[in-house]
Design a protein around this motif. Structure first.
Motif, PDB file in Angstrom:
ATOM      1  N   GLY A  14      -2.036  -0.227  60.528  1.00 24.35           N
ATOM      2  CA  GLY A  14      -2.060  -0.918  59.240  1.00 24.35           C
ATOM      3  C   GLY A  14      -2.825  -0.147  58.185  1.00 24.35           C
ATOM      4  O   GLY A  14      -2.423  -0.112  57.019  1.00 24.35           O
ATOM      5  N   VAL A  15      -3.947   0.465  58.567  1.00 24.34           N
ATOM      6  CA  VAL A  15      -4.730   1.274  57.621  1.00 24.34           C
ATOM      7  C   VAL A  15      -3.882   2.417  57.080  1.00 24.34           C
ATOM      8  O   VAL A  15      -3.897   2.712  55.881  1.00 24.34           O
ATOM      9  N   MET A  16      -3.130   3.073  57.964  1.00 24.20           N
ATOM     10  CA  MET A  16      -2.272   4.171  57.512  1.00 24.20           C
ATOM     11  C   MET A  16      -1.210   3.667  56.547  1.00 24.20           C
ATOM     12  O   MET A  16      -0.889   4.327  55.553  1.00 24.20           O
ATOM     13  N   ALA A  17      -0.645   2.500  56.838  1.00 28.49           N
ATOM     14  CA  ALA A  17       0.391   1.940  55.967  1.00 28.49           C
ATOM     15  C   ALA A  17      -0.161   1.623  54.583  1.00 28.49           C
ATOM     16  O   ALA A  17       0.513   1.829  53.567  1.00 28.49           O
ATOM     17  N   VAL A  18      -1.394   1.136  54.526  1.00 30.32           N
ATOM     18  CA  VAL A  18      -2.007   0.762  53.256  1.00 30.32           C
ATOM     19  C   VAL A  18      -2.408   1.982  52.442  1.00 30.32           C
ATOM     20  O   VAL A  18      -2.185   2.044  51.230  1.00 30.32           O
ATOM     21  N   THR A  19      -3.003   2.967  53.105  1.00 29.28           N
ATOM     22  CA  THR A  19      -3.640   4.071  52.386  1.00 29.28           C
ATOM     23  C   THR A  19      -2.763   5.301  52.181  1.00 29.28           C
ATOM     24  O   THR A  19      -3.015   6.100  51.273  1.00 29.28           O
ATOM     25  N   GLY A  20      -1.743   5.492  53.026  1.00 31.50           N
ATOM     26  CA  GLY A  20      -0.957   6.711  52.943  1.00 31.50           C
ATOM     27  C   GLY A  20      -1.681   7.921  53.494  1.00 31.50           C
ATOM     28  O   GLY A  20      -1.309   9.056  53.225  1.00 31.50           O
ATOM     29  N   VAL A  21      -2.717   7.693  54.295  1.00 32.38           N
ATOM     30  CA  VAL A  21      -3.480   8.774  54.924  1.00 32.38           C
ATOM     31  C   VAL A  21      -3.118   8.801  56.405  1.00 32.38           C
ATOM     32  O   VAL A  21      -3.484   7.898  57.153  1.00 32.38           O
TER      33      VAL A  21
ATOM     34  N   PHE B 232      -7.035   0.699  42.083  1.00 32.86           N
ATOM     35  CA  PHE B 232      -7.903   1.854  42.283  1.00 32.86           C
ATOM     36  C   PHE B 232      -7.148   3.146  41.987  1.00 32.86           C
ATOM     37  O   PHE B 232      -5.943   3.256  42.242  1.00 32.86           O
ATOM     38  N   ARG B 233      -7.898   4.135  41.500  1.00 29.11           N
ATOM     39  CA  ARG B 233      -7.305   5.427  41.206  1.00 29.11           C
ATOM     40  C   ARG B 233      -8.088   6.538  41.891  1.00 29.11           C
ATOM     41  O   ARG B 233      -9.222   6.345  42.297  1.00 29.11           O
ATOM     42  N   GLY B 234      -7.456   7.712  41.976  1.00 26.38           N
ATOM     43  CA  GLY B 234      -8.113   8.842  42.587  1.00 26.38           C
ATOM     44  C   GLY B 234      -8.409   8.587  44.056  1.00 26.38           C
ATOM     45  O   GLY B 234      -7.639   7.932  44.769  1.00 26.38           O
TER      46      GLY B 234
ATOM     47  N   ARG C 296       6.460   2.991  46.286  1.00 28.39           N
ATOM     48  CA  ARG C 296       5.004   3.155  46.235  1.00 28.39           C
ATOM     49  C   ARG C 296       4.580   4.517  46.761  1.00 28.39           C
ATOM     50  O   ARG C 296       3.648   5.131  46.268  1.00 28.39           O
ATOM     51  N   GLU C 297       5.319   5.037  47.807  1.00 20.98           N
ATOM     52  CA  GLU C 297       4.926   6.311  48.385  1.00 20.98           C
ATOM     53  C   GLU C 297       4.957   7.430  47.354  1.00 20.98           C
ATOM     54  O   GLU C 297       4.204   8.399  47.454  1.00 20.98           O
ATOM     55  N   SER C 298       5.867   7.332  46.375  1.00 24.45           N
ATOM     56  CA  SER C 298       5.997   8.391  45.385  1.00 24.45           C
ATOM     57  C   SER C 298       4.913   8.323  44.323  1.00 24.45           C
ATOM     58  O   SER C 298       4.756   9.226  43.534  1.00 24.45           O
ATOM     59  N   MET C 299       4.168   7.237  44.275  1.00 29.43           N
ATOM     60  CA  MET C 299       3.145   7.048  43.248  1.00 29.43           C
ATOM     61  C   MET C 299       1.754   7.423  43.753  1.00 29.43           C
ATOM     62  O   MET C 299       0.819   7.478  42.989  1.00 29.43           O
ATOM     63  N   LYS C 300       1.611   7.633  45.048  1.00 26.49           N
ATOM     64  CA  LYS C 300       0.305   7.944  45.609  1.00 26.49           C
ATOM     65  C   LYS C 300       0.424   9.198  46.465  1.00 26.49           C
ATOM     66  O   LYS C 300       1.383   9.372  47.208  1.00 26.49           O
TER      67      LYS C 300
ATOM     68  N   LEU D   5     -10.569   6.670  45.409  1.00 26.94           N
ATOM     69  CA  LEU D   5     -10.794   5.258  45.723  1.00 26.94           C
ATOM     70  C   LEU D   5      -9.501   4.574  46.167  1.00 26.94           C
ATOM     71  O   LEU D   5      -9.541   3.605  46.927  1.00 26.94           O
ATOM     72  N   SER D   6      -8.357   5.093  45.723  1.00 29.90           N
ATOM     73  CA  SER D   6      -7.083   4.465  46.058  1.00 29.90           C
ATOM     74  C   SER D   6      -6.707   4.650  47.527  1.00 29.90           C
ATOM     75  O   SER D   6      -5.799   3.965  48.009  1.00 29.90           O
ATOM     76  N   VAL D   7      -7.387   5.574  48.231  1.00 30.56           N
ATOM     77  CA  VAL D   7      -7.075   5.768  49.650  1.00 30.56           C
ATOM     78  C   VAL D   7      -8.149   5.183  50.566  1.00 30.56           C
ATOM     79  O   VAL D   7      -8.054   5.290  51.783  1.00 30.56           O
ATOM     80  N   ILE D   8      -9.189   4.563  49.989  1.00 32.65           N
ATOM     81  CA  ILE D   8     -10.187   3.898  50.838  1.00 32.65           C
ATOM     82  C   ILE D   8     -10.368   2.432  50.427  1.00 32.65           C
ATOM     83  O   ILE D   8     -11.493   1.923  50.441  1.00 32.65           O
ATOM     84  N   PRO D   9      -9.289   1.723  50.088  1.00 32.54           N
ATOM     85  CA  PRO D   9      -9.463   0.322  49.693  1.00 32.54           C
ATOM     86  C   PRO D   9      -9.945  -0.556  50.831  1.00 32.54           C
ATOM     87  O   PRO D   9     -10.647  -1.553  50.599  1.00 32.54           O
ATOM     88  N   ILE D  10      -9.606  -0.207  52.075  1.00 36.15           N
ATOM     89  CA  ILE D  10     -10.034  -1.002  53.228  1.00 36.15           C
ATOM     90  C   ILE D  10     -11.549  -0.901  53.398  1.00 36.15           C
ATOM     91  O   ILE D  10     -12.242  -1.905  53.586  1.00 36.15           O
ATOM     92  N   LEU D  11     -12.067   0.329  53.330  1.00 37.68           N
ATOM     93  CA  LEU D  11     -13.512   0.530  53.460  1.00 37.68           C
ATOM     94  C   LEU D  11     -14.257  -0.175  52.323  1.00 37.68           C
ATOM     95  O   LEU D  11     -15.273  -0.847  52.554  1.00 37.68           O
ATOM     96  N   ILE D  12     -13.750  -0.038  51.095  1.00 38.19           N
ATOM     97  CA  ILE D  12     -14.396  -0.691  49.953  1.00 38.19           C
ATOM     98  C   ILE D  12     -14.373  -2.206  50.124  1.00 38.19           C
ATOM     99  O   ILE D  12     -15.355  -2.896  49.840  1.00 38.19           O
ATOM    100  N   ALA D  13     -13.242  -2.734  50.603  1.00 36.55           N
ATOM    101  CA  ALA D  13     -13.124  -4.183  50.802  1.00 36.55           C
ATOM    102  C   ALA D  13     -14.101  -4.675  51.857  1.00 36.55           C
ATOM    103  O   ALA D  13     -14.709  -5.742  51.706  1.00 36.55           O
ATOM    104  N   ILE D  14     -14.279  -3.911  52.935  1.00 38.56           N
ATOM    105  CA  ILE D  14     -15.222  -4.302  53.990  1.00 38.56           C
ATOM    106  C   ILE D  14     -16.647  -4.314  53.450  1.00 38.56           C
ATOM    107  O   ILE D  14     -17.410  -5.259  53.692  1.00 38.56           O
TER     108      ILE D  14
END
Length: 428
Positions: free
Chosen positions: A302-309, A181-183, A3-7, A185-194
């Protein structure tokens, strides 16, 4: 393909554009908010001072670790039992507990100096991969019940259908957002979910617009955190001091799992001595100013693990948001209206990601379970951490991950000495 190579990964030292950094920072702040403000509520103190110190402590951590260790500092749960004991039994109550916080923080800084002199090679001896993997996994797994409780799925006579819908919406968007999510949005799924989960609260009637508007309108526009000085009492300090065993185990586990996530050995660079010093220095300052102890937060890992940020600039932005929030009443009041179903939905994913990171250590380190010691060590640690057993040290009960870490350390040392005596049959 991993997954890391795709984002696109945003590394520790990278600074995203301001338009991206604001939502990324808010994502981290929302992730820690629910758990962090729970601690001052239990102690009967104003949460504004805690939010202030969470932000200030995080900024101090970033500076002390030279911006090389992404970590958000929130309210520590390890101090709850002795603090409640002092509040109920000491004439100076919470102020006596503050003195204990300062003492534990200073003791932790001394431990950091010892580690600086002695190095960190001992970690591989007392916590080899077969022990570290399950200990890290337990950081997330032992919080699973908390996530379910926050969501209203356990500990209730009947499940509220509205809360269940909100929980499923929040968790569903957090999970599938990572894949769909793409672009940006793919790195803020937690914020969008909240945000989506909170919106669903209104649609289901779990939260009403009228109640939220009333809560926000009644909040003071500007408020000053409630600073107060500590009281130093030798008895209170002795009650608090055993907690250092818990927070050291927790800190090492958090640094190891964060290292696995970001792909850098944070134990070596910036060094365990720096991160432990920063963590405990923040706790000492918190005690001096009237707040609760701080610690690196699993939710943000956990946020870092999910988002790659992994950017410390994003973590620093979240810290600044927390400091601002401590002075602005209406914003704090609005966030306080987010129900547990939303927090529970997010926590389900974040805590699980931490548990998975522990299992990843076992895979990445190629732990050989053909060796009896590895099989025995991992098995005993998992059962110790999940069984609910505990030992008491003064007024502190050591359970869960902390007890499992101590058991793992003892087993690691025992196997080390047995190897030295050439008594084992599976040594390398």
């Amino acid at each position: 393909m991993r997954r890391e190579s795709m984002k696109k990964i945003i590394q520790i030292d990278e600074r995203p554009p301001i338009g991206q950094m604001i939502p990324l920072s808010l994502q981290h702040m929302f992730a820690m908010f629910g758990a962090s403000v729970l601690v001052p509520i239990l102690f009967g103190i104003n949460s504004s001072i805690v939010l202030f110190m969470n932000g200030l402590g995080t900024l101090m951590f970033i500076v002390i670790t030279k911006g090389r260790a992404p970590a958000y500092l929130g309210s520590s749960f390890a101090f709850i039992a002795p603090t409640l004991y002092l509040i109920q039994n000491h004439p100076d109550g919470f102020r006596a507990a503050q003195g204990g916080f300062v003492a534990v923080g200073i003791a932790g800084c001394i431990v950091a100096l010892i580690i600086y002199k002695c190095g960190t090679n001992w970690i591989d001896i007392v916590l080899p991969p077969a022990a570290m993997g399950p200990v890290v996994a337990l950081i997330g797994l032992e919080l699973a019940g908390t996530a379910a409780s926050n969501a209203g799925l356990v500990g209730v006579e009947s499940i509220d259908v509205r809360a269940l819908i909100v929980f499923l919406v929040t968790l569903g968007i957090a999970v599938f957002g990572q894949v769909l999510f793409r672009g940006f949005l793919s790195v803020i799924p937690i914020l969008i979910a909240i945000l989506a989960g909170y919106l669903s609260c209104f649609l289901t009637g779990l939260v009403s617009f009228a109640d939220v508007a009333k809560t926000v309108s009644e909040a003071d526009l500007f408020m000053i955190p409630n600073f107060q000085t500590p009281v130093f009492d030798s008895g209170a300090i002795m009650v608090m001091m055993p907690v250092i065993l818990v927070i050291m185990s927790e800190h090492i586990g958090h640094q190891v799992v964060t290292s696995q996530i970001v792909g850098r050995d944070l134990i070596k660079d910036p060094g365990l001595h720096r991160s432990i010093f920063a963590d405990n220095f923040s706790t000492a300052v918190s005690g001096f100013l009237g707040s609760v102890p701080t610690t690196t937060y699993g939710e943000n890992i956990g946020v870092m693990a999910v988002t790659g940020v992994y950017s410390v600039w994003v973590i620093g932005g979240a810290a600044v948001c927390s400091i601002i929030l401590s002075f602005v009443g209406p914003i704090a009041a609005l966030i306080n209206t987010i129900p547990g179903a939303v927090i529970g939905g997010i926590s389900f994913l974040l805590y699980g990601m931490i548990g998975t990171s522990g299992l990843r250590i076992l895979v990445d380190q190629k732990v050989d379970y053909g060796k009896s010691r590895n099989l025995a060590m991992t098995s005993v640690i998992f059962v110790t951490g999940l069984s609910g057993i505990g030992i008491s040290v003064g007024n502190i009960q050591i359970t869960g991950m902390a007890l499992a870490a101590l058991v793992g350390m003892l087993m690691g040392l025992l196997f080390y000495f047995l190897d030295k005596l050439k008594l084992t049959n599976d040594r390398d």
